[in-house]
Write an enzyme that holds these catalytic residues in place. Structure first.
Site, PDB file in Angstrom:
ATOM      1  N   ASP A  55       9.651  -4.771  57.008  1.00 24.02           N
ATOM      2  CA  ASP A  55       9.720  -3.797  55.839  1.00 24.02           C
ATOM      3  C   ASP A  55      10.123  -2.678  56.553  1.00 24.02           C
ATOM      4  O   ASP A  55      11.374  -1.349  55.760  1.00 24.02           O
ATOM      5  CB  ASP A  55       8.474  -3.871  55.331  1.00 24.02           C
ATOM      6  CG  ASP A  55       7.756  -4.794  55.038  1.00 24.02           C
ATOM      7  OD1 ASP A  55       8.376  -6.022  54.600  1.00 24.02           O
ATOM      8  OD2 ASP A  55       6.545  -5.040  54.039  1.00 24.02           O
ATOM      9  N   HIS A  57       7.388   4.446  51.820  1.00 21.90           N
ATOM     10  CA  HIS A  57       7.231   5.289  52.367  1.00 21.90           C
ATOM     11  C   HIS A  57       8.495   5.633  53.353  1.00 21.90           C
ATOM     12  O   HIS A  57       8.887   6.999  53.549  1.00 21.90           O
ATOM     13  CB  HIS A  57       5.650   5.138  53.465  1.00 21.90           C
ATOM     14  CG  HIS A  57       4.640   5.143  52.758  1.00 21.90           C
ATOM     15  ND1 HIS A  57       4.296   4.731  51.055  1.00 21.90           N
ATOM     16  CD2 HIS A  57       3.493   6.542  52.562  1.00 21.90           C
ATOM     17  CE1 HIS A  57       2.994   5.443  51.177  1.00 21.90           C
ATOM     18  NE2 HIS A  57       2.813   6.332  51.741  1.00 21.90           N
ATOM     19  N   ARG A  97       3.685   3.532  59.833  1.00 22.73           N
ATOM     20  CA  ARG A  97       3.474   1.636  58.600  1.00 22.73           C
ATOM     21  C   ARG A  97       3.273   0.865  59.259  1.00 22.73           C
ATOM     22  O   ARG A  97       2.759   0.585  58.611  1.00 22.73           O
ATOM     23  CB  ARG A  97       4.688   1.735  56.984  1.00 22.73           C
ATOM     24  CG  ARG A  97       4.899   2.535  56.779  1.00 22.73           C
ATOM     25  CD  ARG A  97       3.928   4.249  55.773  1.00 22.73           C
ATOM     26  NE  ARG A  97       2.727   2.914  54.952  1.00 22.73           N
ATOM     27  CZ  ARG A  97       2.213   3.524  53.999  1.00 22.73           C
ATOM     28  NH1 ARG A  97       1.317   4.623  54.486  1.00 22.73           N
ATOM     29  NH2 ARG A  97       1.669   3.018  53.118  1.00 22.73           N
ATOM     30  N   HIS A 127       2.799  -2.623  56.984  1.00 21.77           N
ATOM     31  CA  HIS A 127       3.924  -3.461  56.846  1.00 21.77           C
ATOM     32  C   HIS A 127       4.364  -3.844  57.863  1.00 21.77           C
ATOM     33  O   HIS A 127       3.511  -3.708  58.611  1.00 21.77           O
ATOM     34  CB  HIS A 127       4.636  -1.730  56.308  1.00 21.77           C
ATOM     35  CG  HIS A 127       4.745  -1.796  55.013  1.00 21.77           C
ATOM     36  ND1 HIS A 127       5.602  -2.078  54.523  1.00 21.77           N
ATOM     37  CD2 HIS A 127       4.378  -0.487  54.223  1.00 21.77           C
ATOM     38  CE1 HIS A 127       5.599  -1.836  52.465  1.00 21.77           C
ATOM     39  NE2 HIS A 127       5.049  -0.392  52.683  1.00 21.77           N
TER      40      HIS A 127
END
Length: 358
Positions: free
Chosen positions: A299, A256, A289, A295
Site C-alpha cells: 500500500d 497518508h 503507516r 497499511h
C-alpha cells in the site's frame, strides 16, 4: 447498498480558520474480514477477492455515479467556518461529531490527533478530465498467497514488535494530517521550523494540493477495497481510537503516503539544497503507516507512486506553478529567521530512516 460516512476535515493553522465537512460515499460491498494469523488473513482476503471484480466499464459507471453524488453533496452542504455547526443535512455518528468538535476547538491545528486524508476549502489544480486515474496506472494489490503478499505479511508481523518504542511514537505523530502538523513533520529535514502561521502561501498551496489529490486517492481505495492488515486481529495499531473507522476504509493505496510524498517532492523543489533530507523524510513518513499497522507494505509503495503522479500532473497547471513560486519566496524569507528544529526529534527521525521496515 451500505453507506460509508467519511470525515473530510481540515484544520488550518495560524488564524486561517477551520472547516469540517462530512461527505457520504457509497460502497458496493463491505470490506472483507480477516483472522489473527497471517495465513488466516490471506485466506479471508482470498475469499473476498474471489468474488467477481468490477469490470472497467461497470467501474467507470460506478465512479461517475459516485462523483455526481459527491458534487451534489458539496452543493447542498457547505463546509462551516470555525464555530458554526455542521449542516443538518449531514449525518454523523456521535464519535464523528465529537471528532468534528475537537477539530474545530482551536486554530493551532492540533484538534483531533489523527484522521483520514482530508479535503478542505480551496480549489483543485486539475479539472476532472486531467486528474490521473490510479485504477489505471497502479497495479492491482497483491493477491493473498502471492510472494508480494507474503512480504506484506512479514512487514506487518515484524513491526508489531515495535510498539511503545520511539519509532512507534513517530508513526503516531506522522498519522496527523493537519497542515501545521504536516509541515512540522518536515522541519528537521528542512533545517528550520516550518511554522504554518508564518507561511500562508505554502498553506494555501498544500490546501489546494489536498483538494486535487484526495478524490483520486478515494477512487483507488473504493475501486480495490483492500482489507487493512489489522482487521480481524487483536494486533495493536498506533491510532487505536480510530480503529473502527479506519477498518471500514480501503487500504490500497496509502493516502497518508501519497500526501506525504507529494509534500516531500514539492518541498524538494522549494528547498533544493535540502533535497536529500526532505526526500528521506518523505520515505519515512510513508513507512510510518507500516509501523502503525494500518497499511500493508505494498500500500505504501504504491502510495509513493500515487503522490509522484499527482505532483507531475499538477505541474501542468499554471496556477500551481504560480503558487509554487509564491511559496518558494516565502520559505526563502522564513528560513532566515525561523528557529532550528528540536535536535532530539531530528535524531529520532534519523534513526527511523536508518532502520527501515521495507
Amino acid at each position: 447498498m451500505p453507506m460509508r460516512q467519511t470525515l473530510l476535515a481540515s484544520v488550518l493553522g495560524g488564524g486561517l480558520g477551520a472547516a469540517v465537512l462530512m461527505l457520504p460515499l457509497a460502497l458496493s460491498c463491505p470490506l472483507a474480514t480477516a483472522n489473527a494469523a497471517p495465513l488466516q488473513i490471506a485466506q479471508a482476503q482470498a475469499q473476498a477477492q474471489s468474488q467477481p471484480q468490477p469490470q472497467p466499464q461497470i467501474a467507470a459507471q460506478q465512479q461517475q455515479t459516485g462523483q455526481s453524488a459527491q458534487s451534489q453533496t458539496h452543493s447542498q452542504t457547505e463546509a462551516p467556518t470555525q464555530g458554526q455547526p455542521v449542516s443538518p443535512t449531514t449525518v454523523q455518528t456521535p464519535k464523528q461529531a465529537a471528532r468534528g468538535q475537537a477539530n474545530s476547538a482551536g486554530q493551532d491545528g492540533h484538534g483531533a490527533a489523527h484522521s483520514q486524508p482530508q479535503a478542505s476549502r480551496g480549489s483543485p489544480y486539475l479539472t476532472p478530465d486531467m486528474q490521473p486515474d490510479p485504477t489505471q496506472y497502479l497495479p492491482p494489490p497483491p493477491q493473498p498467497g502471492s510472494l508480494r503478499h507474503q512480504t506484506d505479511d512479514k512487514a506487518f508481523a515484524v513491526t508489531r514488535g515495535w510498539k511503545n518504542d520511539a519509532r512507534w511514537a513517530l508513526a503516531t505523530s506522522d498519522a496527523k494530517l493537519h497542515i501545521p502538523d504536516l509541515l512540522n513533520s518536515f522541519s528537521c529535514a528542512a533545517g528550520f521550523v516550518i511554522d504554518a502561521a508564518k507561511a500562508p502561501h505554502l498553506v494555501a498551496l498544500l490546501r489546494n494540493m489536498g483538494n486535487t489529490e484526495v478524490p483520486d486517492m478515494w477512487k483507488g481505495k473504493d475501486y480495490w477495497r483492500r482489507t487493512r492488515p489489522f482487521v480481524g486481529t487483536d494486533n495493536a495499531i498506533c491510532t487505536e481510537e480510530d480503529r473502527e473507522d479506519i477498518a471500514k476504509t480501503g487500504a490500497y493505496p496509502s493516502g497518508h503516503t501519497m500526501l506525504g510524498w507529494s509534500l516531500a517532492l514539492v518541498l524538494t523543489e522549494l528547498l533544493p539544497d535540502r533535497s536529500t533530507a526532505i526526500l528521506q523524510r518523505g520515505r519515512v513518513f510513508g513507512e510510518s503507516r507500516i509501523v502503525c499497522g494500518v497499511h500493508w507494505e505494498s500500500d505504501v509503495q504504491e502510495g509513493y507512486l500515487a503522490g509522484a503522479a499527482e505532483v507531475a500532473a499538477m505541474h501542468g497547471s499554471a496556477t500551481f506553478r504560480a503558487d509554487m513560486d509564491a511559496a518558494r519566496a516565502e520559505l526563502a524569507a522564513l528560513r532566515t529567521t525561523a528557529p532550528k528544529p528540536d535536535a532530539k526529534q531530528c535524531e529520532i527521525e534519523h534513526e527511523a530512516a536508518i532502520h527501515s521496515p521495507l
